[in-house]
Design a protein around this motif. Sequence first.
Motif, PDB file in Angstrom:
ATOM      1  N   ASP A 139      32.088  93.574   4.063  1.00 13.87           N
ATOM      2  CA  ASP A 139      31.167  94.419   4.813  1.00 13.87           C
ATOM      3  C   ASP A 139      29.980  93.594   5.261  1.00 13.87           C
ATOM      4  OD1 ASP A 139      30.703  96.886   5.841  1.00 13.87           O
ATOM      5  OD2 ASP A 139      31.095  97.906   3.930  1.00 13.87           O
ATOM      6  N   THR A 179      27.820  88.193   6.644  1.00 11.08           N
ATOM      7  CA  THR A 179      29.002  88.811   7.256  1.00 11.08           C
ATOM      8  C   THR A 179      30.284  88.310   6.599  1.00 11.08           C
ATOM      9  OG1 THR A 179      29.053  87.026   8.863  1.00 11.08           O
ATOM     10  CG2 THR A 179      27.875  89.018   9.513  1.00 11.08           C
ATOM     11  N   GLU A 217      35.586  92.341  12.511  1.00 11.28           N
ATOM     12  CA  GLU A 217      35.079  92.981  13.747  1.00 11.28           C
ATOM     13  C   GLU A 217      33.585  93.266  13.627  1.00 11.28           C
ATOM     14  OE1 GLU A 217      37.445  96.479  14.411  1.00 11.28           O
ATOM     15  OE2 GLU A 217      39.242  95.233  14.709  1.00 11.28           O
ATOM     16  N   ARG A 218      33.211  93.738  12.450  1.00 14.21           N
ATOM     17  CA  ARG A 218      31.771  94.042  12.242  1.00 14.21           C
ATOM     18  C   ARG A 218      30.938  92.775  12.320  1.00 14.21           C
ATOM     19  NH1 ARG A 218      31.236  98.886   7.807  1.00 14.21           N
ATOM     20  NH2 ARG A 218      32.478 100.344   9.004  1.00 14.21           N
ATOM     21  N   GLN A 275      31.581  90.195  14.060  1.00 12.60           N
ATOM     22  CA  GLN A 275      31.462  89.807  15.474  1.00 12.60           C
ATOM     23  C   GLN A 275      30.402  90.649  16.193  1.00 12.60           C
ATOM     24  OE1 GLN A 275      35.630  90.182  16.208  1.00 12.60           O
ATOM     25  NE2 GLN A 275      35.999  87.977  16.019  1.00 12.60           N
ATOM     26  N   GLU A 276      30.332  91.926  15.828  1.00 13.98           N
ATOM     27  CA  GLU A 276      29.297  92.802  16.419  1.00 13.98           C
ATOM     28  C   GLU A 276      27.898  92.310  16.051  1.00 13.98           C
ATOM     29  OE1 GLU A 276      29.488  95.390  18.557  1.00 13.98           O
ATOM     30  OE2 GLU A 276      31.546  94.600  18.649  1.00 13.98           O
ATOM     31  N   GLU A 277      27.741  91.926  14.772  1.00  9.17           N
ATOM     32  CA  GLU A 277      26.431  91.455  14.301  1.00  9.17           C
ATOM     33  C   GLU A 277      26.021  90.170  15.015  1.00  9.17           C
ATOM     34  OE1 GLU A 277      24.286  93.089  12.387  1.00  9.17           O
ATOM     35  OE2 GLU A 277      25.746  94.712  12.229  1.00  9.17           O
ATOM     36  N   LYS A 285      26.649  89.324  17.940  1.00  8.15           N
ATOM     37  CA  LYS A 285      26.152  89.663  19.289  1.00  8.15           C
ATOM     38  C   LYS A 285      24.693  90.093  19.261  1.00  8.15           C
ATOM     39  CE  LYS A 285      30.507  91.112  21.314  1.00  8.15           C
ATOM     40  NZ  LYS A 285      31.361  92.244  20.996  1.00  8.15           N
ATOM     41  N   LYS A 286      24.272  90.676  18.124  1.00  8.48           N
ATOM     42  CA  LYS A 286      22.898  91.210  18.064  1.00  8.48           C
ATOM     43  C   LYS A 286      21.887  90.220  17.459  1.00  8.48           C
ATOM     44  CE  LYS A 286      24.564  95.072  16.108  1.00  8.48           C
ATOM     45  NZ  LYS A 286      24.525  96.210  15.234  1.00  8.48           N
ATOM     46  N   LEU A 333      33.699  83.593  20.126  1.00 15.78           N
ATOM     47  CA  LEU A 333      32.678  84.588  19.721  1.00 15.78           C
ATOM     48  C   LEU A 333      31.665  84.854  20.827  1.00 15.78           C
ATOM     49  CD1 LEU A 333      31.877  83.222  16.173  1.00 15.78           C
ATOM     50  CD2 LEU A 333      33.063  85.341  16.718  1.00 15.78           C
ATOM     51  N   CYS A 348      28.780  83.633  21.455  1.00 11.13           N
ATOM     52  CA  CYS A 348      27.459  83.900  20.885  1.00 11.13           C
ATOM     53  C   CYS A 348      26.368  83.437  21.847  1.00 11.13           C
ATOM     54  CB  CYS A 348      27.332  83.155  19.555  1.00 11.13           C
ATOM     55  SG  CYS A 348      25.680  83.271  18.905  1.00 11.13           S
TER      56      CYS A 348
END
Length: 455
Positions: free
Chosen positions: A258, A276, A292-293, A295-297, A299-300, A326, A328
């Motif tokens: 997580d 991550t 997947e999570r 990868q989302e992080e 991005k932010k 990624l 990034c």
Amino acid sequence: MKASLVLTNVDTIAALATPAGRGGVAVIRVSGPNLTPIINGILQRELSPRIATFCDFLDEQEHSLDQGIAIFFPAPHSFTGENVLELQGHGGPVVVQQILQRIFQLGARPARPGEFSERAFLNEKIDLAQAESIADLINANSVHAARAAMHSLQGEFSQLIHVLLESLIQLRSYVEAALDFSEEEIDFLGDHSLVEKIDVLISCVDEVLSQAKQGALLQEGMTIVIAGKPNAGKSSLLNRLSGRESAIVTDIPGTTRDVLREDIQIDGLPLHIVDTAGLRESQDKVEKIGIERAQEEIKKADRLLWIVDAKEEGFDPLSDPFFISLQCAAPLTLVYNKIDLIDKKPELLEKPLYTEIMISAKTAAGIDLLKKHLKSAVGYHDGEGKFIARIRHVDALKKSRHSLEVALKHLQAHRAGELVAEELRYAQKSLSEITGEFTNEDLLGRIFSSFCVGK
Ligand SMILES: Nc1nc2c(ncn2[C@@H]2O[C@H](COP(=O)(O)OP(=O)(O)OP(=O)(O)O)[C@@H](O)[C@H]2O)c(=O)[nH]1
Ligand SMILES: [Mg+2]
């Protein structure tokens, strides 16, 4: 715009100003144009202005709900600029509710979040930047941030904006006046001193901008995402930076599934550290979601720490297909971890496109170097920021700077006086958004509703 808002705010508002829950004292704040019915109803006595009076707070049947201190601040010498009554009673939820109910019965209504500060702004007791600094002071997580918020509340930031506005207004009146006399317009447009004046103003905006960026960092911090292949030591680094064992660490690749978050501070700079799941091709359903999570992080992220095992020395992230996939956008720091295993010393190398750093999450070697690097990477100077600011302020300063640059271009390339005047007007408008002189109602609503009730 301000006047029309003031006129709609004729009702009396009340709220608990201290935190909800049990405490020694609770302060209830009431603000409105006429508090006589409320004072007569709940206190049944007159109050001298700004004098603390010990009295009973009474219900409809004149039974005492509580005993405490009442202070009346007649308009305009109050926080909101209206008549304000403060009741300091005992801090129990039931007694507070009863007193508030009684005040509502006597004609007040519950205050919306930030409504007291909003009224203070509308009645010109404070400007918008100062109103925001009240929320920032309350929310401050470090001594640095609290001090900086206090400086903003005292008007230091607003003062700098006013100085810029003053110079801009002078410049505008010079340009507009020259435009009115077309013959002189030719002279004025050819006059190098105008170019110089705009140049000087741009440097002044830059100076305030750099301080505001510092202030915004103190207020908002930045998000650092730790990512990389499994087992590289990401969770170990999170634990090392936060100083506690928040993430599970094992030698099994794929331990973290997580997203884990820890807020830390480096010399007052707030950092939101995100650990991550290790990135790899996986068939495991849970691990896949974790990836997947991650990868989302990424991005932010404001900055990505890509962790690799120090044994992989020479790793080039920019030619690694997995890293490239990624996409990034954040600036990158490549962290070689576990240098204790290869007997290397901590080191920092500036590469053209990213920074490389050697550390050991296990022994803490290089952690201070990493912290120093993170501070300098965002332009955070040691010591305290002079005032607190928000991204909104930084954006407004940037917009203003951009307009000044465009004005300069119009002047130098085409001698287009009308366009210069127009851009200077935009520059002024952007600056005025900071203190709230030109701010639309939507933005005001958004800013004040982010406050808590009672502020
Ligand atoms: N010798 C040494 N071992 C380390 C270091 N950092 C981490 N380890 C070990 O490496 C293993 C993996 O560490 P983790 O922190 O769980 O690695 P991770 O990158 O979070 O792994 P995943 O969550 O599986 O992706 C553990 O056995 C750690 O004790 C280090 O600096 N030196
Ligand atoms: Mg992990």
